[in-house]
Design a protein around this motif. Structure first.
Motif, PDB file in Angstrom:
ATOM      1  N   GLU A 216       0.825  -1.212   0.000  1.00 26.65           N
ATOM      2  CA  GLU A 216       0.000   0.000   0.000  1.00 26.65           C
ATOM      3  C   GLU A 216       0.859   1.262   0.000  1.00 26.65           C
ATOM      4  OE1 GLU A 216      -3.313   0.244  -0.424  1.00 26.65           O
ATOM      5  OE2 GLU A 216      -3.390  -1.939  -0.586  1.00 26.65           O
TER       6      GLU A 216
ATOM      7  N   VAL B 106      -0.803   1.953 -11.922  1.00 27.46           N
ATOM      8  CA  VAL B 106      -1.764   0.958 -12.415  1.00 27.46           C
ATOM      9  C   VAL B 106      -1.055  -0.360 -12.693  1.00 27.46           C
ATOM     10  CG1 VAL B 106      -3.332   0.384 -14.317  1.00 27.46           C
ATOM     11  CG2 VAL B 106      -3.385   2.664 -13.299  1.00 27.46           C
TER      12      VAL B 106
ATOM     13  N   ALA C 117      -0.296  -1.898  -9.278  1.00 24.88           N
ATOM     14  CA  ALA C 117      -1.539  -2.307  -8.624  1.00 24.88           C
ATOM     15  C   ALA C 117      -2.135  -3.548  -9.287  1.00 24.88           C
ATOM     16  CB  ALA C 117      -2.544  -1.162  -8.644  1.00 24.88           C
ATOM     17  N   SER C 118      -2.036  -3.635 -10.610  1.00 23.24           N
ATOM     18  CA  SER C 118      -2.622  -4.785 -11.298  1.00 23.24           C
ATOM     19  C   SER C 118      -1.917  -6.082 -10.910  1.00 23.24           C
ATOM     20  CB  SER C 118      -2.584  -4.592 -12.814  1.00 23.24           C
ATOM     21  OG  SER C 118      -1.260  -4.617 -13.285  1.00 23.24           O
TER      22      SER C 118
ATOM     23  N   ARG D  15      -2.477  -6.311  -6.607  1.00 23.48           N
ATOM     24  CA  ARG D  15      -3.845  -6.618  -6.175  1.00 23.48           C
ATOM     25  C   ARG D  15      -4.438  -7.821  -6.892  1.00 23.48           C
ATOM     26  NH1 ARG D  15      -5.802  -0.766  -5.087  1.00 23.48           N
ATOM     27  NH2 ARG D  15      -5.010  -0.536  -2.979  1.00 23.48           N
TER      28      ARG D  15
ATOM     29  N   PHE E  15      -6.023  -8.355  -9.827  1.00 24.54           N
ATOM     30  CA  PHE E  15      -7.418  -8.111 -10.204  1.00 24.54           C
ATOM     31  C   PHE E  15      -8.042  -9.378 -10.784  1.00 24.54           C
ATOM     32  CE2 PHE E  15      -5.681  -3.680 -10.866  1.00 24.54           C
ATOM     33  CZ  PHE E  15      -6.204  -3.191  -9.690  1.00 24.54           C
TER      34      PHE E  15
ATOM     35  N   ASP F 242     -12.850  -0.303 -11.845  1.00 21.92           N
ATOM     36  CA  ASP F 242     -13.166   0.407 -10.596  1.00 21.92           C
ATOM     37  C   ASP F 242     -11.919   1.098 -10.039  1.00 21.92           C
ATOM     38  OD1 ASP F 242     -15.776  -0.405 -10.779  1.00 21.92           O
ATOM     39  OD2 ASP F 242     -15.547  -2.097  -9.379  1.00 21.92           O
ATOM     40  N   GLU F 243     -10.779   0.425 -10.107  1.00 23.29           N
ATOM     41  CA  GLU F 243      -9.519   1.015  -9.627  1.00 23.29           C
ATOM     42  C   GLU F 243      -9.167   2.250 -10.459  1.00 23.29           C
ATOM     43  OE1 GLU F 243      -6.325   1.431  -7.115  1.00 23.29           O
ATOM     44  OE2 GLU F 243      -7.855  -0.110  -6.933  1.00 23.29           O
TER      45      GLU F 243
ATOM     46  N   GLU G 139     -11.241   5.177  -9.431  1.00 16.51           N
ATOM     47  CA  GLU G 139     -10.738   5.765  -8.176  1.00 16.51           C
ATOM     48  C   GLU G 139      -9.603   6.724  -8.468  1.00 16.51           C
ATOM     49  OE1 GLU G 139     -11.724   5.666  -4.925  1.00 16.51           O
ATOM     50  OE2 GLU G 139     -13.511   4.720  -5.780  1.00 16.51           O
TER      51      GLU G 139
END
Length: 154
Positions: free
Chosen positions: A110, A125, A128-129, A132, A134, A142-143, A146
């Motif tokens: 995080e 991105v 995060a991909s 997280r 996805f 949705d991410e 945000e």
């Protein structure tokens, strides 16, 4: 301090200066026997920072591992290596400031994402991909929504 070339056990300090944000001292030394000059570093030994992974296993925090992830996320992006190295330093500092000898891998992830979001949205991105994982396109969208809420100028 033993000379690295002749192994004589006597050296003198020729020069000292602080480095690494005053967390270490760089010393230039000279062997009193052969005259060879070399550099040593003196720094406070910090307690190891342990990362608790999702499966419960533990490993020592690795700046190199975080840097590799950042480099991969920023591939072909206009982000300088020096900026990424500073980011890693900042991430470790923030984790140590939490005051715990152990931190969750989720907390590390995080913080990395927060730092990346400030530097480059595409790199954020990408990271995060992977981080997280996805499950489907809707979660990914949705991410992205945000991100757009936080930065409407995109």
């Amino acid at each position: 301090m033993r000379c690295p070339t002749c192994q004589y056990n006597g050296t003198k300090v020729v020069d000292s200066r602080p480095v690494d944000d005053n967390k270490a001292i760089r010393r230039r030394r000279e062997c009193e026997d052969c005259g060879f000059r070399f550099t040593t570093f003196e720094k406070v030994e910090e307690t190891p920072l342990i990362v608790v992974k999702k499966d419960g296993s533990r490993e020592e925090f690795s700046r190199e591992k975080v840097l590799r992830g950042l480099i991969r996320a920023c591939e072909k992006r206009p982000v300088a290596l020096e900026e990424l190295e500073n980011m890693v330093f900042s991430i470790e500092k923030e984790l140590r400031r939490m005051g715990n000898a152990e931190v969750k891998s989720e907390d590390v992830g995080e913080i990395v994402m927060d730092k990346l979001a400030e530097v480059d949205e595409v790199a954020y991105v990408r990271f995060a991909s992977v981080y997280r994982q996805f499950k489907d396109l809707n979660v990914f969208i949705d991410e992205l929504k945000e991100i757009l809420k936080k930065n409407p100028s995109l």
